[in-house]
Scaffold this motif. Structure first.
Motif, PDB file in Angstrom:
ATOM      1  N   GLY A 183      26.109  41.842  21.190  1.00  0.00           N
ATOM      2  CA  GLY A 183      26.871  42.839  21.494  1.00  0.00           C
ATOM      3  C   GLY A 183      28.121  42.574  21.898  1.00  0.00           C
ATOM      4  O   GLY A 183      28.990  43.544  21.855  1.00  0.00           O
ATOM      5  N   GLN A 184      28.681  41.450  21.903  1.00  0.00           N
ATOM      6  CA  GLN A 184      29.981  41.213  22.173  1.00  0.00           C
ATOM      7  C   GLN A 184      30.969  41.221  21.032  1.00  0.00           C
ATOM      8  O   GLN A 184      32.101  41.138  21.074  1.00  0.00           O
ATOM      9  CB  GLN A 184      30.157  39.813  22.969  1.00  0.00           C
ATOM     10  N   ARG A 185      30.196  41.339  19.834  1.00  0.00           N
ATOM     11  CA  ARG A 185      30.930  41.720  18.553  1.00  0.00           C
ATOM     12  C   ARG A 185      31.452  43.313  18.620  1.00  0.00           C
ATOM     13  O   ARG A 185      32.233  43.566  17.242  1.00  0.00           O
ATOM     14  CB  ARG A 185      30.149  41.111  17.507  1.00  0.00           C
ATOM     15  N   ASN A 186      31.092  43.934  19.322  1.00  0.00           N
ATOM     16  CA  ASN A 186      31.319  45.582  19.254  1.00  0.00           C
ATOM     17  C   ASN A 186      32.789  45.480  19.618  1.00  0.00           C
ATOM     18  O   ASN A 186      33.201  45.191  21.003  1.00  0.00           O
ATOM     19  CB  ASN A 186      30.376  46.155  20.084  1.00  0.00           C
ATOM     20  N   SER A 187      33.646  45.893  18.796  1.00  0.00           N
ATOM     21  CA  SER A 187      35.141  45.871  18.960  1.00  0.00           C
ATOM     22  C   SER A 187      35.688  47.015  19.984  1.00  0.00           C
ATOM     23  O   SER A 187      36.742  47.063  20.540  1.00  0.00           O
ATOM     24  CB  SER A 187      35.983  45.831  17.748  1.00  0.00           C
ATOM     25  N   PHE A 188      34.887  47.753  20.080  1.00  0.00           N
ATOM     26  CA  PHE A 188      35.179  49.043  21.077  1.00  0.00           C
ATOM     27  C   PHE A 188      35.442  48.597  22.802  1.00  0.00           C
ATOM     28  O   PHE A 188      36.369  49.015  23.245  1.00  0.00           O
ATOM     29  CB  PHE A 188      34.109  50.157  21.232  1.00  0.00           C
ATOM     30  N   PHE A 189      34.692  47.630  22.902  1.00  0.00           N
ATOM     31  CA  PHE A 189      34.750  47.323  24.357  1.00  0.00           C
ATOM     32  C   PHE A 189      35.589  45.885  24.591  1.00  0.00           C
ATOM     33  O   PHE A 189      35.493  44.795  23.700  1.00  0.00           O
ATOM     34  CB  PHE A 189      33.314  46.754  25.017  1.00  0.00           C
ATOM     35  N   PRO A 190      36.473  45.675  25.392  1.00  0.00           N
ATOM     36  CA  PRO A 190      37.333  44.613  25.603  1.00  0.00           C
ATOM     37  C   PRO A 190      36.566  43.589  26.463  1.00  0.00           C
ATOM     38  O   PRO A 190      36.894  43.131  27.454  1.00  0.00           O
ATOM     39  CB  PRO A 190      38.610  44.968  26.342  1.00  0.00           C
ATOM     40  N   PHE A 191      35.505  42.895  25.856  1.00  0.00           N
ATOM     41  CA  PHE A 191      35.020  41.628  26.422  1.00  0.00           C
ATOM     42  C   PHE A 191      35.615  40.658  26.462  1.00  0.00           C
ATOM     43  O   PHE A 191      36.747  40.227  25.679  1.00  0.00           O
ATOM     44  CB  PHE A 191      33.791  41.393  25.436  1.00  0.00           C
ATOM     45  N   PRO A 192      35.544  39.583  27.510  1.00  0.00           N
ATOM     46  CA  PRO A 192      34.551  39.698  28.317  1.00  0.00           C
ATOM     47  C   PRO A 192      34.510  40.518  29.372  1.00  0.00           C
ATOM     48  O   PRO A 192      35.570  41.107  29.682  1.00  0.00           O
ATOM     49  CB  PRO A 192      34.583  38.300  29.076  1.00  0.00           C
ATOM     50  N   TYR A 193      33.283  40.966  30.067  1.00  0.00           N
ATOM     51  CA  TYR A 193      33.026  42.060  30.854  1.00  0.00           C
ATOM     52  C   TYR A 193      33.542  41.424  32.191  1.00  0.00           C
ATOM     53  O   TYR A 193      33.497  40.347  32.695  1.00  0.00           O
ATOM     54  CB  TYR A 193      31.540  42.001  31.042  1.00  0.00           C
ATOM     55  N   ILE A 194      34.547  42.260  32.707  1.00  0.00           N
ATOM     56  CA  ILE A 194      35.224  42.156  34.044  1.00  0.00           C
ATOM     57  C   ILE A 194      34.999  43.084  35.060  1.00  0.00           C
ATOM     58  O   ILE A 194      34.941  44.414  34.801  1.00  0.00           O
ATOM     59  CB  ILE A 194      36.916  42.159  33.728  1.00  0.00           C
ATOM     60  N   GLU A 195      34.700  42.783  36.232  1.00  0.00           N
ATOM     61  CA  GLU A 195      34.571  43.906  37.272  1.00  0.00           C
ATOM     62  C   GLU A 195      35.436  43.294  38.507  1.00  0.00           C
ATOM     63  O   GLU A 195      35.739  41.954  38.702  1.00  0.00           O
ATOM     64  CB  GLU A 195      33.102  44.073  37.634  1.00  0.00           C
ATOM     65  N   GLY A 196      35.548  44.175  39.534  1.00  0.00           N
ATOM     66  CA  GLY A 196      36.136  43.678  40.684  1.00  0.00           C
ATOM     67  C   GLY A 196      35.883  44.536  41.953  1.00  0.00           C
ATOM     68  O   GLY A 196      35.031  45.500  41.951  1.00  0.00           O
TER      69      GLY A 196
END
Length: 318
Positions: A183-196
């Motif tokens: 799913g990280q090949r989905n260019s819509f999302f700016p992977f890697p997943y970041i949270e805070g």
């Protein structure tokens, strides 16, 4: 001002202590079983997860949470997931994550700390007692579960690395590995997943690093081997498969803030009075149950965490 509650106050102390003994024994037996399985049958991508029907039925220390809500079944928890690194379908991660390699695994903890270091997942399990925490989990999509997590309070880890006076926020990062996480090949999302989180949120006793649920190690589709759980926030804040934790001075921009800044803010506190731009947050659908129930402010943890947001307008700081 409310004080953060202790783990032993979430349920009766005797039950809490008996659970901890149960969990330690269960995890020990599980580790032996996994070791023997891995020695006898291991794929190049790592140990293959056993079918759930080949394992003993999972157990928890109680059948309800402190509000009387029935625990969500183990099968529902592992079969209905949001994990976009694998798939945007709810049941896709269960299929696509089964060969996800979770060992060896290390987590780098650094930034504004006095003792930056790397921890293996085995170290984290041995350094901190693995406690059961039964928490409600409310998704921003308006569905929910009641989950008996296994893990430890994040503040215990942060105390070891000693945040400096410059640390104001904690930034978390998921593994980036498109070969394992298609799913990280989905260019819509700016992977890697970041949270805070804000530092005081991260230091709250209710904030945990989960290593398991229902007395078992986390399944790959639930964020193995280590994920964050912040029960008063929408589920997308509880980042999975963490490889990096940094203490920082500026508010991190999370994946969902970057993807939809008009819909997803930094705080993501469960708030039935603030609708999502595309749907109401006043009610929720409990997975495995019929009908809808009212959503509680801060997911029902208002008494424990409301003081963290004194003076804030939660309709603006959403």
């Amino acid at each position: 001002m409310s004080k953060p509650i202790k783990s032993s106050e979430i349920t009766p102390e005797a039950l809490y202590l008996s659970r901890r003994r149960f969990i330690k024994n269960t995890l020990t037996m599980a580790a032996v079983s996994l070791y023997l399985s891995a020695c006898g049958n291991q794929s190049p991508a790592g140990p293959t997860a056993q079918p759930t029907d080949s394992l003993p039925l999972p157990s928890a220390g109680a059948s309800v949470d402190e509000l009387g809500n029935t625990l969500t079944s183990y099968d529902d928890i592992i079969g209905y997931t949001n994990y976009y690194e694998f798939s945007t379908d709810k049941n896709g991660p269960t299929r696509l994550a089964q060969n996800f390699k979770t060992s060896p695994w290390s987590v780098e903890v650094g930034g504004y700390v006095n003792n930056a270091r790397s921890f293996s997942i085995d170290e984290l399990k041995s350094l901190f007692d693995q406690e059961e925490r039964i928490y409600r989990m409310r998704c921003v999509e308006a569905w929910s579960m009641v989950i008996p997590w296994v893990g430890f309070s994040l503040h215990k880890l942060l105390e070891i690395v000693e945040p400096t006076s410059d640390a104001r926020f904690v930034r978390f990062e998921t593994l980036y590995d498109p070969d394992q996480m298609p799913g990280q090949r989905n260019s819509f999302f700016p992977f890697p997943y970041i949270e805070g989180l804000r530092l005081d949120e991260a230091m709250h006793d209710l904030t945990i690093m989960a290593t398991g649920l229902y007395g078992r190690d986390l399944s790959p589709q639930n964020g193995a081997p280590l994920r964050l759980v912040v029960p008063w926030k929408y589920g997308f804040k509880s980042i999975k498969s963490i490889v990096k934790i940094d203490l920082v001075g500026e508010m991190p921009t999370s994946l969902w803030m970057a993807s939809g800044p008009n819909e997803y803010g930094f705080y993501a506190n469960v708030n039935p009075n603030v609708p999502h731009p595309r749907w109401s947050q006043a009610t929720e659908r409990r997975i495995g149950e019929g009908g809808r129930i009212d959503t509680l402010l801060f997911n029902g943890y208002e008494e424990e965490v409301a003081y963290l947001y004194d003076g804030m307008d939660l309709s603006i700081d959403f």
